[in-house]
Design an enzyme around this catalytic site. Sequence first.
Site, PDB file in Angstrom:
ATOM      1  N   CYS A  76      38.957 -13.187  20.486  1.00 56.05           N
ATOM      2  CA  CYS A  76      38.915 -13.614  19.091  1.00 56.05           C
ATOM      3  C   CYS A  76      39.813 -14.847  18.966  1.00 56.05           C
ATOM      4  O   CYS A  76      41.006 -14.781  19.310  1.00 56.05           O
ATOM      5  CB  CYS A  76      39.449 -12.481  18.225  1.00 56.05           C
ATOM      6  SG  CYS A  76      39.654 -12.884  16.486  1.00 56.05           S
ATOM      7  N   CYS A 186      34.714 -19.559  17.158  1.00 57.02           N
ATOM      8  CA  CYS A 186      34.811 -18.157  16.726  1.00 57.02           C
ATOM      9  C   CYS A 186      33.827 -17.393  17.589  1.00 57.02           C
ATOM     10  O   CYS A 186      32.678 -17.835  17.763  1.00 57.02           O
ATOM     11  CB  CYS A 186      34.430 -18.051  15.247  1.00 57.02           C
ATOM     12  SG  CYS A 186      34.202 -16.343  14.694  1.00 57.02           S
TER      13      CYS A 186
HETATM   14  N1  DGL Z   1      35.548 -13.434  16.305  1.00 55.26           N
HETATM   15  C1  DGL Z   1      36.672 -13.883  15.523  1.00 55.26           C
HETATM   16  C2  DGL Z   1      37.128 -15.244  16.026  1.00 55.26           C
HETATM   17  O1  DGL Z   1      36.828 -15.596  17.148  1.00 55.26           O
HETATM   18  C3  DGL Z   1      36.354 -13.782  14.066  1.00 55.26           C
HETATM   19  C4  DGL Z   1      37.570 -13.842  13.236  1.00 55.26           C
HETATM   20  C5  DGL Z   1      37.482 -13.192  11.899  1.00 55.26           C
HETATM   21  O2  DGL Z   1      37.382 -11.968  11.858  1.00 55.26           O
HETATM   22  O3  DGL Z   1      37.554 -13.896  10.905  1.00 55.26           O
HETATM   23  O4  DGL Z   1      37.816 -15.987  15.343  1.00 55.26           O
END
Ligand code: DGL
Length: 273
Positions: A76, A186
């Site tokens: 993430c 993301c």
């Molecule tokens: N998959 C997360 C990232 O890479 C999402 C973050 C979120 O929950 O806003 O930033």
Amino acid sequence: MSNFNFQPIGVFDSGFGGVSILLESMRILPYEDYIYVADSANCPYGNKSQDEIVFLTENITEFLLENNVKMIVVACNTATTAAIKHLRAKYSIPFVGVEPAVKPASRMSKSGVIGVLATEGTINSDFYNTTKSRFASDIKVISIAGDGLVEAVEKSMMDNPATIKLLEKYILPMIDGGADQLVLGCTHFPFLIEQIKRVSSGKLNVINPAPSVARRVKDVLDSFNFDIKQTNGKVEFYTSGSPAALHDFLFSISGIKYDVKRYEYGKVSSTGS
Ligand code: DGL
């Protein structure tokens, strides 16, 4: 260190996005065991404070350590930028993170303009701004917070007209601004890659970080001499949200019916898919 190499690799995200990195890791390291945690009850992380993200990621780390992982992939961008320094300082296990691929995009750009689609948390982080000034000081970076896109992936609404409208709103200004590269900042966004390519009419080279993060996982395992397991790996899934939703998402992208257990602040309270 006996049996150390047989310990699983922990992978976590605020939700489903980190599955993009998990799948790539499983592809290049198929003999490893994995434990994936989706903190979907607290998703999105993108508009949470750094303190909140540190608290949530510490909880997940403790849970993974109780489950005997040998390393942790923070799959993430938002959690990496907000918490990985803290996690590395607090726990002795190796952590691999993911951050927007600004450096390779800058190198590949012919127009001298790149687009970065990430969460608000990532874009406003010191971590991201330091990376930008180190590797992209001589080019223009159009950073856009993709509000609503994480939620769209969590609800498996990738082809929904409202999602396509959001993509148009975020991506078309990048093309108008002269960008030729699009960094997916993301881990949820690789699940929108087809839609992004359609919206951008092939005018952007889309950079998905998952393959390079998986290679980094392999390098870390190699450097610790961790990867000698030679039996088929298995993967366990946990979520703080709906096990049925993660089960259905995994089935839709892989065709496999995985059992998904419930994770709640470091405790497994019930199981089922
Ligand atoms: N998959 C997360 C990232 O890479 C999402 C973050 C979120 O929950 O806003 O930033």
